[in-house]
Design a protein around this motif. Structure first.
Motif, mmCIF file in Angstrom:
data_model
loop_
_atom_site.group_PDB
_atom_site.id
_atom_site.type_symbol
_atom_site.label_atom_id
_atom_site.label_comp_id
_atom_site.label_asym_id
_atom_site.label_seq_id
_atom_site.Cartn_x
_atom_site.Cartn_y
_atom_site.Cartn_z
ATOM 1 N N ASP A 77 -16.979 -6.091 -2.508
ATOM 2 C CA ASP A 77 -17.064 -5.192 -1.357
ATOM 3 C C ASP A 77 -16.990 -5.964 -0.065
ATOM 4 O OD1 ASP A 77 -17.273 -2.784 -2.677
ATOM 5 O OD2 ASP A 77 -19.413 -3.075 -3.026
ATOM 6 N N THR A 110 -10.920 -8.536 0.838
ATOM 7 C CA THR A 110 -12.357 -8.593 1.033
ATOM 8 C C THR A 110 -12.751 -9.872 1.760
ATOM 9 O OG1 THR A 110 -12.731 -7.300 -0.944
ATOM 10 C CG2 THR A 110 -14.568 -8.625 -0.176
ATOM 11 N N SER A 129 -7.779 -4.510 -2.713
ATOM 12 C CA SER A 129 -9.166 -4.408 -2.284
ATOM 13 C C SER A 129 -9.870 -5.758 -2.414
ATOM 14 C CB SER A 129 -9.886 -3.355 -3.128
ATOM 15 O OG SER A 129 -11.265 -3.418 -2.942
ATOM 16 N N SER A 181 -13.148 -1.948 -11.556
ATOM 17 C CA SER A 181 -13.704 -1.987 -10.207
ATOM 18 C C SER A 181 -14.842 -2.984 -10.104
ATOM 19 C CB SER A 181 -14.168 -0.599 -9.767
ATOM 20 O OG SER A 181 -15.305 -0.200 -10.516
ATOM 21 N N THR A 200 -13.809 -6.358 -8.251
ATOM 22 C CA THR A 200 -13.523 -6.501 -6.824
ATOM 23 C C THR A 200 -14.804 -6.743 -6.055
ATOM 24 O OG1 THR A 200 -13.658 -4.128 -6.434
ATOM 25 C CG2 THR A 200 -11.488 -5.031 -6.969
ATOM 26 N N ARG A 233 0.831 -1.208 0.000
ATOM 27 C CA ARG A 233 0.000 0.000 0.000
ATOM 28 C C ARG A 233 0.864 1.256 0.000
ATOM 29 N NH1 ARG A 233 -3.684 0.236 4.710
ATOM 30 N NH2 ARG A 233 -4.473 2.060 3.639
#
Length: 120
Positions: free
Chosen positions: A119, A56, A52, A114, A117, A15
């Motif tokens: 949530d 999850t 991400s 996106s 990925t 990160r």
């Protein structure tokens, strides 16, 4: 997923590297120097997307809930902001093409990424 301390530290390092790369992307000089620099730092956004998805929790694997979240959190805002951007820029002649390909606004090409990925 239960992360060990070692895994967590490695993720934090990834990160940090991605954050530094994003800062470099946004402060790149124009011209050939910027093109050369971008070749080495364009990994930042895909890395954030990967992290991400990797971090999850997969407690609920119900596909209906997954796509309901996608619809509410990604697709609907994408639709709204695409229409607002097209109104502001007055580019209605190829709206359908721009909308489907994520080109209503220059940064929307990552919207398709996106969708991959999950949530938390």
């Amino acid at each position: 997923m239960d992360l060990t301390s070692n895994m967590s530290n490695k993720i934090q390092i990834c990160r940090a590297i991605a954050i530094i790369a994003v800062v470099i992307i946004h402060s790149c000089p124009l011209g050939y120097e910027g093109i050369i620099i971008r070749c080495f730092v364009n990994f930042a956004v895909p890395l954030f997307i990967f992290l991400s998805g990797f971090l999850t929790r997969t407690i609920d694997c119900n596909i209906r809930i997954f796509y309901k979240k996608r619809l509410l959190r990604v697709f609907i805002p994408y639709c709204i902001w695409s229409i607002i951007y097209m109104i502001a820029s007055n580019k209605w002649d190829e709206f359908v093409f721009y909308f489907i390909t994520g080109q209503c606004c220059g940064i929307y090409y990552f919207m398709a990424m996106s969708q991959q990925t999950v949530d938390k």
